[in-house]
Design a protein around this motif. Sequence first.
Motif, PDB file in Angstrom:
ATOM      1  N   PRO A 467       2.071   0.200  70.278  1.00  0.00           N
ATOM      2  CA  PRO A 467       2.372  -0.926  69.373  1.00  0.00           C
ATOM      3  C   PRO A 467       3.725  -0.774  68.680  1.00  0.00           C
ATOM      4  CG  PRO A 467       0.696   0.500  68.402  1.00  0.00           C
ATOM      5  CD  PRO A 467       0.940   1.004  69.783  1.00  0.00           C
ATOM      6  N   GLN A 468       4.278   0.447  68.672  1.00  0.00           N
ATOM      7  CA  GLN A 468       5.569   0.698  68.015  1.00  0.00           C
ATOM      8  C   GLN A 468       6.725   0.372  68.970  1.00  0.00           C
ATOM      9  OE1 GLN A 468       5.264   1.496  64.824  1.00  0.00           O
ATOM     10  NE2 GLN A 468       3.048   1.559  65.177  1.00  0.00           N
ATOM     11  N   TRP A 469       7.880   0.021  68.400  1.00  0.00           N
ATOM     12  CA  TRP A 469       9.071  -0.315  69.189  1.00  0.00           C
ATOM     13  C   TRP A 469       9.527   0.914  69.977  1.00  0.00           C
ATOM     14  CZ3 TRP A 469      14.017   0.522  70.583  1.00  0.00           C
ATOM     15  CH2 TRP A 469      14.784  -0.571  71.024  1.00  0.00           C
ATOM     16  N   GLY A 470       9.833   0.704  71.257  1.00  0.00           N
ATOM     17  CA  GLY A 470      10.374   1.794  72.049  1.00  0.00           C
ATOM     18  C   GLY A 470       9.894   1.755  73.498  1.00  0.00           C
ATOM     19  N   ILE A 471      10.672   2.353  74.393  1.00  0.00           N
ATOM     20  CA  ILE A 471      10.296   2.533  75.794  1.00  0.00           C
ATOM     21  C   ILE A 471      10.684   3.954  76.187  1.00  0.00           C
ATOM     22  CG2 ILE A 471      10.661   1.815  78.192  1.00  0.00           C
ATOM     23  CD1 ILE A 471      11.420  -0.964  77.186  1.00  0.00           C
ATOM     24  N   GLN A 472       9.700   4.721  76.656  1.00  0.00           N
ATOM     25  CA  GLN A 472       9.974   6.085  77.140  1.00  0.00           C
ATOM     26  C   GLN A 472       9.470   6.193  78.575  1.00  0.00           C
ATOM     27  OE1 GLN A 472       8.091   6.001  73.943  1.00  0.00           O
ATOM     28  NE2 GLN A 472      10.092   5.830  72.975  1.00  0.00           N
ATOM     29  N   PRO A 541       6.174  -3.129  72.492  1.00  0.00           N
ATOM     30  CA  PRO A 541       6.046  -4.593  72.637  1.00  0.00           C
ATOM     31  C   PRO A 541       7.262  -5.183  73.367  1.00  0.00           C
ATOM     32  CG  PRO A 541       5.706  -3.894  70.353  1.00  0.00           C
ATOM     33  CD  PRO A 541       6.255  -2.713  71.077  1.00  0.00           C
ATOM     34  N   VAL A 542       6.988  -6.042  74.366  1.00  0.00           N
ATOM     35  CA  VAL A 542       8.062  -6.717  75.121  1.00  0.00           C
ATOM     36  C   VAL A 542       7.727  -8.200  75.189  1.00  0.00           C
ATOM     37  CG1 VAL A 542       9.274  -6.883  77.331  1.00  0.00           C
ATOM     38  CG2 VAL A 542       8.460  -4.655  76.537  1.00  0.00           C
ATOM     39  N   ASP A 543       8.690  -9.068  74.829  1.00  0.00           N
ATOM     40  CA  ASP A 543       8.413 -10.515  74.890  1.00  0.00           C
ATOM     41  C   ASP A 543       9.225 -11.241  75.960  1.00  0.00           C
ATOM     42  OD1 ASP A 543      10.910 -10.482  73.743  1.00  0.00           O
ATOM     43  OD2 ASP A 543      10.362 -11.562  71.919  1.00  0.00           O
ATOM     44  N   ALA A 576      17.487 -13.896  72.825  1.00  0.00           N
ATOM     45  CA  ALA A 576      16.865 -12.572  72.747  1.00  0.00           C
ATOM     46  C   ALA A 576      16.350 -12.263  71.342  1.00  0.00           C
ATOM     47  CB  ALA A 576      17.858 -11.510  73.181  1.00  0.00           C
ATOM     48  N   THR A 577      15.245 -11.519  71.303  1.00  0.00           N
ATOM     49  CA  THR A 577      14.700 -11.045  70.024  1.00  0.00           C
ATOM     50  C   THR A 577      14.692  -9.514  70.040  1.00  0.00           C
ATOM     51  OG1 THR A 577      12.395 -10.816  70.749  1.00  0.00           O
ATOM     52  CG2 THR A 577      13.113 -13.017  70.060  1.00  0.00           C
ATOM     53  N   GLU A 578      14.215  -8.931  68.981  1.00  0.00           N
ATOM     54  CA  GLU A 578      14.165  -7.473  68.875  1.00  0.00           C
ATOM     55  C   GLU A 578      13.307  -6.852  69.982  1.00  0.00           C
ATOM     56  OE1 GLU A 578      13.131  -4.139  65.411  1.00  0.00           O
ATOM     57  OE2 GLU A 578      12.215  -6.119  65.354  1.00  0.00           O
ATOM     58  N   HIS A 579      12.330  -7.619  70.511  1.00  0.00           N
ATOM     59  CA  HIS A 579      11.418  -7.078  71.526  1.00  0.00           C
ATOM     60  C   HIS A 579      11.794  -7.485  72.950  1.00  0.00           C
ATOM     61  CE1 HIS A 579       8.605  -6.984  67.903  1.00  0.00           C
ATOM     62  NE2 HIS A 579       8.861  -5.730  68.214  1.00  0.00           N
ATOM     63  N   SER A 580      13.021  -7.963  73.137  1.00  0.00           N
ATOM     64  CA  SER A 580      13.463  -8.342  74.485  1.00  0.00           C
ATOM     65  C   SER A 580      14.104  -7.145  75.185  1.00  0.00           C
ATOM     66  CB  SER A 580      14.477  -9.490  74.405  1.00  0.00           C
ATOM     67  OG  SER A 580      13.909 -10.618  73.778  1.00  0.00           O
ATOM     68  N   LEU A 581      13.942  -7.117  76.519  1.00  0.00           N
ATOM     69  CA  LEU A 581      14.634  -6.117  77.340  1.00  0.00           C
ATOM     70  C   LEU A 581      15.842  -6.812  77.957  1.00  0.00           C
ATOM     71  CD1 LEU A 581      14.901  -3.407  78.866  1.00  0.00           C
ATOM     72  CD2 LEU A 581      13.325  -4.317  80.580  1.00  0.00           C
ATOM     73  N   ALA A 608      23.918  -4.530  69.467  1.00  0.00           N
ATOM     74  CA  ALA A 608      23.546  -3.297  68.759  1.00  0.00           C
ATOM     75  C   ALA A 608      23.221  -3.564  67.288  1.00  0.00           C
ATOM     76  CB  ALA A 608      24.675  -2.281  68.872  1.00  0.00           C
ATOM     77  N   GLU A 609      23.976  -4.460  66.657  1.00  0.00           N
ATOM     78  CA  GLU A 609      23.832  -4.659  65.208  1.00  0.00           C
ATOM     79  C   GLU A 609      22.903  -5.801  64.834  1.00  0.00           C
ATOM     80  OE1 GLU A 609      27.756  -5.185  63.698  1.00  0.00           O
ATOM     81  OE2 GLU A 609      28.273  -3.058  63.870  1.00  0.00           O
ATOM     82  N   LYS A 610      22.967  -6.918  65.591  1.00  0.00           N
ATOM     83  CA  LYS A 610      22.203  -8.117  65.218  1.00  0.00           C
ATOM     84  C   LYS A 610      20.915  -8.264  66.034  1.00  0.00           C
ATOM     85  CE  LYS A 610      25.304 -10.151  62.387  1.00  0.00           C
ATOM     86  NZ  LYS A 610      26.411  -9.189  62.431  1.00  0.00           N
ATOM     87  N   THR A 611      21.035  -8.257  67.377  1.00  0.00           N
ATOM     88  CA  THR A 611      19.853  -8.492  68.223  1.00  0.00           C
ATOM     89  C   THR A 611      18.902  -7.298  68.148  1.00  0.00           C
ATOM     90  OG1 THR A 611      21.310  -9.707  69.737  1.00  0.00           O
ATOM     91  CG2 THR A 611      19.086  -9.203  70.514  1.00  0.00           C
TER      92      THR A 611
END
Length: 625
Positions: A467-472, A541-543, A576-581, A608-611
């Motif tokens: 559920p937390q932001w990130g991809i490993q 999360p990915v949208d 794009a949002t924060e959860h977009s790839l 890097a700064e806004k999206t």
Amino acid sequence: KVMRIVTPGTVTDEALLDDKRDAVMLALLPERKTLALAWLTLSSGRFAAKTIAADRLGAELVRLNPSEILLPEGYVHADLNNLKCALTRRADWQFDADRGRRLMLEQFGVNDLTAFGIEDQPALQAAAGVLLDYARHTQRAALPHITGLTLEQDSEYVLLDAAARRTLEISETLRGEAAPTLFSELDRCLTSLGSRRLKHWLHHPLRDRAVLRRRHTAIAALLAAPEAIRSARDALKGMADLERIAARIALKSARPRDLSGLRDSLLRLPALQDALLVAGPDLADLIERLIFPAEALDTLARALKPEPGVVLREGGVIADDFDAELDELRALQSDCGNFLLDMETRERARTGITTLRVEYNRVSGFFIEVGRAQADKIPADYHRRQTLKNVERYLTPELKAFEDKFLSAAERSLAREKRLYDALLEHLAGHLAALQLVADAVAETDVLSGHAQLAGERRYCAPEFNPQWGIQIQAGRHPVVETRVDAFIPNHLQLDPTRRMLLITGPNMGGKSTYMRQIAHIVLLACCGLYVPARSAVIGPVDQIFTRVGSSDDLAGGRSTFMVEMTETAGILHGATEHSLILMDEIGRGTSTFDGISIAWAVARHMAEKTRAYTLFATHYFELT
């Protein structure tokens, strides 16, 4: 009379359909800045609708890949240019919400459309109504297999725009070929409906992780029981296309071989259930759906010959011992020789004429033939039928009665078979819902068992959802490229809240694009509920998935390569949002070096700064590092 009108979107005949692609018919209606879309797959009964922003039409057309589009006269949209599918213009008055609502109420047998989510959406009612009306008009029949409408929401899916679907080569290469693609590499399905289901999953990645976990659990259960996979694959081998046969039964256009294929496939269901039982309780839902009413199957099995005729008009479809009247009519035709021999023996004994013969030919029909020398022994009930050089031919009341019965038997037999066949179709139509449920379960079983087999062979792993932001990703691989090289070198990926963007540099042919696309493929497969080519993968999360890869101009649309690149980049920056790839490959290369670096710098900094999305940014501009 006209029985049926065939158009690209309403084809249901097996010979005219691609096994691995649905013939989708789409209707669209503009409403201010939005578009109401409704689409129908006549060969499966799948009916859906959604409202989209007008600028998303291109992405939806690539996703749905329609064969035919119904649209109002005079409506133009840039994304409708140069399409491979047929455009059918309908009069504006046909896009009427009241009429559409009335048609759907009648079709679904309900009092309002609240349950389908479009009661207060007139534009969707109009688009869906015109589609339903067109389907009825072309089929000249009721559509009992269309039992409801699904209202789709963007929030259900991980969205991919047209560029992403093209770049990731999901089911079509950049050159427009069917292979090698992600779909062609993963397709281990043994049935055509399984292949179509896999393609649908790949083009419709989900956000509902409970559904995805259920798929992953089912694959894990199958992997843990290799004998279950083998048995399931044996049961699936040669299974007919139940989904399309169900549609043809509903439209009363099913042929005898369709029904024999249906019978043989349904008789395999117990073996398929037994195979899944071996894999344990995680597949209980699938096993439950693989049940068809025994009474209907028994009727189907008793009614059809093991190998029925190809077409009904030639007969030989309904089995012996199914209908007494049909058996009697067939016996009349097959017992003709015995009747003639019996009569000949009796008449020789009665008349004392040893050379008397009872025969049949197509010109004269049935007759008793006696030599002229024996004419004095002819009984009174013999009526002369024909005189030849040395013989006379006669007819008796008994022979005349048999002749009438015999000659009409063939015609009556075919008519009786037609009535029995129509009654069988009617009987099966009463079990359409059960048949569609079975077809759905067979398709899913085919995809899951095939993917389990593939995952075992290629060392794919079950992705985890976080559920937390990130991809490993540990030791990720490209699912298509790795099968085409001798040794593929796996790569890791680490994206977390402190490390949101990777700047990727390196020489041409160094593997930048392969690395980026394999990450998108792994995320996409995880969101389809499938295993992924990696040692381990943890997906946050990915949208949406966006790509800006490769260069191509749009001269017909008046846009240069650079303009296409800038338009697509603008679309990503806005959408794009924060959860977009996001995959950005060599942005800014279509102009001078100084301008290109400036554009790449500005875009990278904004991301890097806004999206603050999951961003992979490949570049040759080493100054950016």
